[in-house]
Design an enzyme around this catalytic site. Structure first.
Site: not given
Length: 559
Positions: A73, A75, A96, A107, A275, A303, A383, A411
């Site tokens: 998210k 990214t 954030r 994480k 979150a 999240f 991906f 990415w």
């Protein structure tokens, strides 16, 4: 060919002096408080200068429920911002700050990934500008003053069995969840049970992120309830005369930070509540500043949309007057197949059947954002193992649900890989008008608010309350806090409060075990299922792989 890690890409970045980055959105050096060459805080004077400027468009980035397959998210938020800038638009991201807990736990950080990152990445993910340390210090100063007051006569008649203020630290440490303090001799304080929470779940984090300015911050700090006296009346930070000292500790932390993307576009990074156990959004000040500085402000909520986006819309927007113009929901083919029952080790194989079964999770999040009256764009974070057939299936499915679709390759390609997404977002903003409305009303009872979120957003059949939660909900309303929004703490892995229920579970209840009021932040916290406010480290924490190479003068192993 070896794929570079996020930290390797970040360490090769050609960063610009933050003065030059800020100048791209009209911020002069006099409005910056420099933290070296590549970081700066924004001075309060800039808000006054921009007060009459029109706001840009607000784009909220959210996601499906997170899985071990990853969604990306942050990214996407960064890549979308880079892409908008490549299209000649003035775009600013508002994100954030990362917590040290996930960085050293499991994480990871919150700087994005690949060629869609915020830099300097290592500094952002570690100490940054010290905001979290300031919040931790202010929190623990209040705790110290509380226990000091009890020891020196307790003139406020605090009931030591009803102390609700917890100490905090920005690290995962399960051993501190439940502790005993004041052990030892007479001069070592009054013995009582105490607790630690992680800094990002602290009320002061919520206060900092929701405060409009320093005056508002001080008022919110003063209203925070730390305990109840022997008559059952609340005792606040103002009562302990702690507000001024906490404000002094937070005087710099309340100012948003500016850094840059790998493509040297400006990013505001400020505040970092989780979150799943807090309200999950960056600061109101940073978001509003981004809206003044850019034609487009891109922000993200933590999240899945059932957590961060719901709290962004029902808490942050309600308390600040913000209104998003569109929502981007991030998904991956791999995560959708995981929701369809495919084991993690088999996610690289094409499986349209599993994709069809798992896409119901995305469906629910789309429906939820549309309930808020917001235009929706779905983006797939690409991906290399994804197939064209899988892409086409998701694209057609989203279009049938009345939302736009775009593939994202940020990415691997940075802003260039987000051009399709950026164009789709711009087109959506031009063609579709937001008609934003929260899911519940201020005048609804606290139970009604909880149940509306549980049924409308999670898809629950009902809500079950512990006796303690039932009693505290009535107590909170009797104290006059019934009009506050609710901040529901829930597992991030499922729409339910059971992390094992993937996809779109049905016929489940939400179990509310504990409730308390954050009177300063301005919401009522509702703990469900087995959610914890102080996480623990996994068997093999990420910290085991992080090191400092003294020869090269670089941090290694940080993702």
């Amino acid at each position: 060919m070896k794929i570079k890690s996020d930290i390797e890409i970040a360490q090769e970045a050609n960063m610009q002096n933050i003065r030059d980055v800020a100048a791209k959105v009209g911020v002069c050096e006099d409005d910056l408080e420099m933290y070296g060459k590549y970081k700066a805080k924004i001075s309060d004077t800039l808000y006054e200068k921009l007060s009459k400027k029109n706001n840009g468009k607000l784009i909220l980035v959210t996601a499906i429920n997170p899985t071990p397959a990853g969604e990306g998210k942050t990214t996407i938020s960064i890549g979308l911002t880079q892409a908008l800038c490549r299209l000649g638009k003035k775009a600013v991201a508002a994100l954030r700050e990362p917590s040290l807990g996930p960085c050293f736990g499991i994480k990871g950080g919150a700087a994005g990934g690949g060629y869609a990152q915020v830099v300097p990445m290592e500094e952002l993910n570690l100490h940054f500008t010290g905001d979290f340390h300031a919040i931790t210090s202010a929190n623990n100063l209040l705790a110290a003053m509380l226990d000091n007051h009890i020891m020196h006569g307790n003139s406020l008649r605090i009931d030591t069995k009803r102390v609700v203020w917890k100490r905090c630290m920005d690290m995962n440490d399960r051993s501190l969840r439940n502790i005993v303090i004041g052990m030892g001799g007479k001069l070592d304080g009054v013995m009582r049970e105490d607790h630690f929470i992680i800094t990002v779940a602290s009320e002061i984090m919520g206060v900092l992120c929701l405060a409009e300015d320093m005056r508002d911050l001080k008022q919110r700090l003063g209203r925070m309830i730390v305990a109840y006296n022997v008559d059952g009346e609340p005792v606040t930070a103002d009562d302990l005369k702690a507000t001024g000292a906490m404000s002094a500790l937070l005087a710099d932390a309340v100012k948003p930070n500016m850094v840059q993307t790998l493509e040297n576009t400006p990013v505001l990074v400020h505040g970092g509540p989780f979150a799943n156990i807090a309200h999950g959004c960056n600061s109101v000040r940073a978001t509003k500043l981004a809206l003044k500085l850019g034609d487009y402000a891109v922000t993200e909520a933590g999240f899945g949309a059932d957590l961060g986006a719901e709290k962004f819309l029902d808490i942050k927007c309600r308390l600040s007057g913000l209104k998003p113009d569109a929502v981007v929901i991030v998904a991956t083919v791999r995560a959708l197949k995981y929701n369809g029952g495919v084991a993690k080790e088999n996610l690289n194989e094409e499986n349209l059947g599993a994709l069809r079964a798992g896409i119901v999770n995305l469906d629910k999040h789309i429906e939820n954002m549309q309930k808020y009256g917001l235009p929706v764009v779905v983006t797939l974070n690409a991906f290399v193992t994804d197939t064209e057939a899988e892409y086409e299936f998701v694209k057609k499915h989203c279009e049938e649900l009345g939302c736009e679709f775009a593939l994202s390759e940020v990415w691997a390609k940075g802003g260039e890989g987000g051009i399709e997404l950026a164009k789709t977002v711009i087109d959506t903003l031009e063609k579709k008008k937001a008609d934003f409305k929260p899911v519940y009303k201020d005048e609804d009872s606290l139970k009604t608010k909880i149940e509306k979120v549980a049924k409308e957003i999670y898809g629950a059949a009902g809500v079950m309350y512990s006796d303690a939660a039932e009693k505290e909900l009535k107590h909170i309303e009797d104290m006059g806090y019934g009009r506050l929004p609710v901040c529901i703490a829930k597992t991030q892995y499922s729409l339910s409060d059971n992390p094992k229920l993937l996809g779109r579970p049905e016929n489940f209840n939400i179990d509310v075990r504990e409730v308390y009021v954050n009177a300063g932040a301005g919401f009522v916290v509702v703990l469900t299922g087995k959610i914890l406010t102080m996480p623990g480290l996994p068997t093999h924490p990420a910290a085991e792989n992080i090191d400092y190479d003294e020869t090269a003068g670089k941090i290694t192993g940080l993702f």
